[in-house]
Each structure stands twice: as structure tokens, then as C-alpha cells.
Design an enzyme around this catalytic site. Sequence first.
Site, PDB file in Angstrom:
ATOM      1  N   LEU A  72     -43.418  26.593 -11.102  1.00  0.00           N
ATOM      2  CA  LEU A  72     -42.466  25.882 -10.632  1.00  0.00           C
ATOM      3  C   LEU A  72     -41.194  26.717 -10.886  1.00  0.00           C
ATOM      4  CD1 LEU A  72     -42.825  21.934 -10.956  1.00  0.00           C
ATOM      5  CD2 LEU A  72     -43.511  23.631  -8.968  1.00  0.00           C
ATOM      6  N   CYS A  73     -41.335  27.817 -11.578  1.00  0.00           N
ATOM      7  CA  CYS A  73     -40.418  28.886 -11.988  1.00  0.00           C
ATOM      8  C   CYS A  73     -39.875  29.503 -10.697  1.00  0.00           C
ATOM      9  CB  CYS A  73     -40.789  29.763 -12.934  1.00  0.00           C
ATOM     10  SG  CYS A  73     -41.224  29.225 -14.721  1.00  0.00           S
ATOM     11  N   HIS A  74     -38.609  29.931 -10.705  1.00  0.00           N
ATOM     12  CA  HIS A  74     -38.061  30.533  -9.383  1.00  0.00           C
ATOM     13  C   HIS A  74     -38.474  32.001  -9.755  1.00  0.00           C
ATOM     14  CE1 HIS A  74     -35.826  26.821  -9.492  1.00  0.00           C
ATOM     15  NE2 HIS A  74     -35.876  26.966  -7.882  1.00  0.00           N
TER      16      HIS A  74
ATOM     17  N   ASP B  93     -54.966  41.905 -28.437  1.00  0.00           N
ATOM     18  CA  ASP B  93     -55.809  42.439 -27.456  1.00  0.00           C
ATOM     19  C   ASP B  93     -55.955  43.933 -28.065  1.00  0.00           C
ATOM     20  OD1 ASP B  93     -58.025  42.986 -25.504  1.00  0.00           O
ATOM     21  OD2 ASP B  93     -56.347  44.218 -24.484  1.00  0.00           O
TER      22      ASP B  93
END
Length: 178
Positions: A79-81, A132
Site C-alpha cells: 500500500l505504499c505510494h 549475504d
Amino acid sequence: MTQEKKSLSHLNAQGEAQMVDVSEKAVTRRQAIAEGKIVMSLATLEAIEAGNATKGDVIGTAKIAGIMAAKQTANLIPLCHPLPLKKVEVNIKSDRNLPGYVIQATVTIKAETGVEMEALTAVSVSALTLYDMAKALEKSMSITDICLLSKTGGKSGTYFNQVTESQITPPSNDGDGT
């Protein structure tokens, strides 16, 4: 003084997830600073600092990964713009007292909504990339304490995390006056 009732802005009246409508908000300069840590053995820290990681430039790669992640936040968090970021800065400093690294991301924008999630995403992905890149040296590294340190701009104004306020490293001045 009355206290404003807080609610979850990403839920509609029926309790369903929704993207917040920011079209009526003012475009303002906003900035968020987030921080996190990756804890490792002193031997692993020293190997990274000496450039002895088999995958190459651990710190440089982690910085680039954090910047790239901030730019992709809307693709990662539903739901991030999608936002036109103006600046993303990732700083990674060794800390022999952890031992490990402290990662700090500063994200700046002129828009209708803030960049807290972008700063937190940059820190998170930088830490994951450090893991990593160094996992051949040590698999027991721990990513910890990811948090928002501060945010400025917007309707809710300025926020400083009182627990970590003294840890904020000012972002570099890029000479643009903003």
C-alpha cells in the site's frame, strides 16, 4: 487539551485494506532517517574491513542495494505510494563495540506523503545485503534494531525517536540548499 483519536489510515470503514488518498495533501519537503544494525563476530568485521570477503566490496554493494531498495519500496510493500525520491543516502559505519555495522538511511522528497517506509526499506535491504555478502564468513550474524529515527515535513510535523535521538548522524550537505 483533547487528544486526537488515531486510526489506521490504510483501512476503510469496512476494515478492508486501501491505499490512502493523498491527492488533497500539500506538497512539502519531507525527510526520514532510519537506522539498523548487523551484529557479527569481531573476526568477521575485521575480514570485511580488510577486504577479505569472497564476494567483493561488501560495504559498497550494501550501500547501492539500500539506495535501489528505497526506490522500489512501492513494489515491495503493497500500500505504499510510488514516489519520486529526490535523494537517498546510506551510511554504513563499523562499530567494534557491537561488533558489526550501524546502517543509517536518509531519504528526502518533495511530495504529498512521507518517506519513512523508504528509509526503513533502505536500511533493511542494506543489512540483508551485508549478511549475504559476508555469510561465507559467518552465518550467525544478526540484524537488529531497525527503527525510524526521525521524520520531518507533512501534516504530522517533526518526529524524533526519543530512545535513539542522540544517534542521528546528520546527512551530508549536497550543496543544493534543501
